[in-house]
Enzyme design. Sequence first.
Site, PDB file in Angstrom:
ATOM      1  N   LYS A 168      20.906  23.580  46.584  1.00  0.00           N
ATOM      2  CA  LYS A 168      20.343  24.929  46.595  1.00  0.00           C
ATOM      3  C   LYS A 168      21.497  25.929  46.563  1.00  0.00           C
ATOM      4  O   LYS A 168      22.151  26.180  47.569  1.00  0.00           O
ATOM      5  CB  LYS A 168      19.494  25.213  47.834  1.00  0.00           C
ATOM      6  CG  LYS A 168      18.688  26.527  47.684  1.00  0.00           C
ATOM      7  CD  LYS A 168      18.479  27.274  48.963  1.00  0.00           C
ATOM      8  CE  LYS A 168      19.559  28.268  49.264  1.00  0.00           C
ATOM      9  NZ  LYS A 168      19.572  29.471  48.381  1.00  0.00           N
ATOM     10  N   GLY A 199      16.583  29.522  44.722  1.00  0.00           N
ATOM     11  CA  GLY A 199      15.601  30.243  45.522  1.00  0.00           C
ATOM     12  C   GLY A 199      16.185  30.754  46.813  1.00  0.00           C
ATOM     13  O   GLY A 199      17.403  30.749  47.023  1.00  0.00           O
ATOM     14  N   PRO A 202      15.175  30.952  53.394  1.00  0.00           N
ATOM     15  CA  PRO A 202      14.049  30.672  54.281  1.00  0.00           C
ATOM     16  C   PRO A 202      12.967  29.797  53.655  1.00  0.00           C
ATOM     17  O   PRO A 202      12.118  29.267  54.377  1.00  0.00           O
ATOM     18  CB  PRO A 202      13.504  32.074  54.592  1.00  0.00           C
ATOM     19  CG  PRO A 202      14.676  32.980  54.417  1.00  0.00           C
ATOM     20  CD  PRO A 202      15.442  32.400  53.263  1.00  0.00           C
ATOM     21  N   VAL A 204      13.534  27.544  50.293  1.00  0.00           N
ATOM     22  CA  VAL A 204      14.135  26.325  49.745  1.00  0.00           C
ATOM     23  C   VAL A 204      15.092  25.684  50.738  1.00  0.00           C
ATOM     24  O   VAL A 204      15.045  24.470  50.988  1.00  0.00           O
ATOM     25  CB  VAL A 204      14.840  26.627  48.411  1.00  0.00           C
ATOM     26  CG1 VAL A 204      15.536  25.371  47.880  1.00  0.00           C
ATOM     27  CG2 VAL A 204      13.849  27.151  47.393  1.00  0.00           C
ATOM     28  N   GLY A 205      15.979  26.484  51.314  1.00  0.00           N
ATOM     29  CA  GLY A 205      16.960  25.937  52.247  1.00  0.00           C
ATOM     30  C   GLY A 205      16.319  25.293  53.456  1.00  0.00           C
ATOM     31  O   GLY A 205      16.705  24.196  53.878  1.00  0.00           O
ATOM     32  N   GLU A 243      30.041  24.413  57.466  1.00  0.00           N
ATOM     33  CA  GLU A 243      31.246  25.208  57.248  1.00  0.00           C
ATOM     34  C   GLU A 243      30.798  26.656  57.361  1.00  0.00           C
ATOM     35  O   GLU A 243      30.119  27.184  56.478  1.00  0.00           O
ATOM     36  CB  GLU A 243      31.850  24.899  55.880  1.00  0.00           C
ATOM     37  CG  GLU A 243      33.317  25.287  55.778  1.00  0.00           C
ATOM     38  CD  GLU A 243      33.505  26.697  55.278  1.00  0.00           C
ATOM     39  OE1 GLU A 243      33.718  27.584  56.139  1.00  0.00           O
ATOM     40  OE2 GLU A 243      33.436  26.915  54.076  1.00  0.00           O
ATOM     41  N   CYS A 277      35.632  33.153  54.008  1.00  0.00           N
ATOM     42  CA  CYS A 277      35.423  32.776  55.409  1.00  0.00           C
ATOM     43  C   CYS A 277      36.741  32.519  56.132  1.00  0.00           C
ATOM     44  O   CYS A 277      36.846  32.725  57.343  1.00  0.00           O
ATOM     45  CB  CYS A 277      34.515  31.563  55.509  1.00  0.00           C
ATOM     46  SG  CYS A 277      35.083  30.140  54.554  1.00  0.00           S
ATOM     47  N   GLU A 375      32.888  38.571  62.212  1.00  0.00           N
ATOM     48  CA  GLU A 375      33.214  38.409  60.802  1.00  0.00           C
ATOM     49  C   GLU A 375      32.588  39.540  60.000  1.00  0.00           C
ATOM     50  O   GLU A 375      31.371  39.730  60.023  1.00  0.00           O
ATOM     51  CB  GLU A 375      32.716  37.057  60.286  1.00  0.00           C
ATOM     52  CG  GLU A 375      33.121  36.773  58.858  1.00  0.00           C
ATOM     53  CD  GLU A 375      32.724  35.384  58.399  1.00  0.00           C
ATOM     54  OE1 GLU A 375      33.572  34.686  57.822  1.00  0.00           O
ATOM     55  OE2 GLU A 375      31.567  34.999  58.619  1.00  0.00           O
TER      56      GLU A 375
END
Length: 468
Positions: A168, A199, A202, A204-205, A243, A277, A375
């Site tokens: 995804k 997609g 909320p 697909v993931g 990660e 990141c 961050e």
Amino acid sequence: MRHLYVHGGWVASSSGEAVDVVDPATEEVVDRVPAGSAADVDRAVAAARAAFPAWAATPAAERGALLMAAAALLKEQAEQVARTIAVDMGAPYGLALKVHTLMPAGVLADHARMAEELDDAGERAGRSLILREPVGVVAAVTPWNYPLHQVVCKVAPALAAGCTVVLKPSEVAPLAAYALAEILHEVGLPPGVFNMVSGYGPVVGEALAAHPDVDMVSFTGSTRAGRRVSALASHTIKRVTLELGGKSASVVLPEADLDVAVKAGVANAFVNSGQTCSAWSRMLVHRDQYDDVVGRAVAAASGYTLGGPFDEATRLGPLVSAAQRDRVVRYVNRGQEEGARLVAGGGDRPLERGYFVEATVFAGVDPGMAIEQEEIFGPVLAIIPYTSVDQAVEIANGTPYGLAGAVWAGTEEEAVAVARRLRTGQVAVNGGRFNPSAPFGGYKQSGNGRELGRFGLQEYLEIKSLQF
């Protein structure tokens, strides 16, 4: 509108809904991808599950040969893919070519070689034979900031290990993943070994993280989203690697070469418009050198020219979206509200079009301020004073994160001594360059598990012992 890639072919999403892909430099819609559904996830996972036994049984050398062919084809198409990435997420073309495209091609080739070296014979431990076998079906959920590299960091080791994959990609910058899917299809990867469902997270993931036929989730993204992935995956006790975020410190010791340390530290903080990141978003400087370093950082920041990705003068592209631009601006405002001094940049709409924020430097930053702890994911550098090496280490370790960092010193020995004290997954010593063959990952809330190199490959292998 584009399609999903399932069982070796392009298929329409059952949702019928689309996500607009926006060029962040022009704010224009340049493409549309499907907003996949839970039913699409079921279909893709079923294809990966069916393909797993044969792929796992495929000789490792054959798997490696397919990955090597994909690496060669990606390198051949590098200019075209880099242009796609530049439009998709705004990276200056030179960066899009060298870092966003050619580096992933190298990572693919590395994993092709590692696949060819996998030893199916196992190893002996007394009366036992220790075997390593592929985990199974892997769900790879990837972010938008390095939209090809982060995909390759998951797909390459999974395929090399003998796993099958459902990817995804981020809906914000999905086009590089489509380019990779086309390459994997062209080199002849068997149907179902690699699948892709575009997609929203909320939908697909979360469906992938919770799916009972997914054996492992590899996720890169925010710490908040990582917590959600872990919670969903826990119901089926599947393997999870994360990660996540970072707030990395560049520690400049008194005997360091300030010309080099400050220039490199600013560059690292602003690369990819700060959307990295592992960016060194904090610079720690001895109080006696503080004003000098702030002046040097301001001068360096002034050279970061804003512009579109295909303008050769551009050193700082747009942020990926209006939402990301607005998030960074909120942090810039909060920094000033908490008493930090804005000494460079800070403008949120410096050009007529595009989601730009100027290269921004804060001085007078105290530990505990939001811009020092959280961050930001934009071109914002916080410069923090310290009075002793022990205090510098305490400040560097004083956030919830532990992903990366740097130490600059008069000697390598001094730098290594401080680097060993940093609670972080990787540290650059006197400007040591990123090594894509070394393990990458973090401590604390920066995640768990590792990517890249043999340690990254091992994440996709189960260990079995046979007793005799």
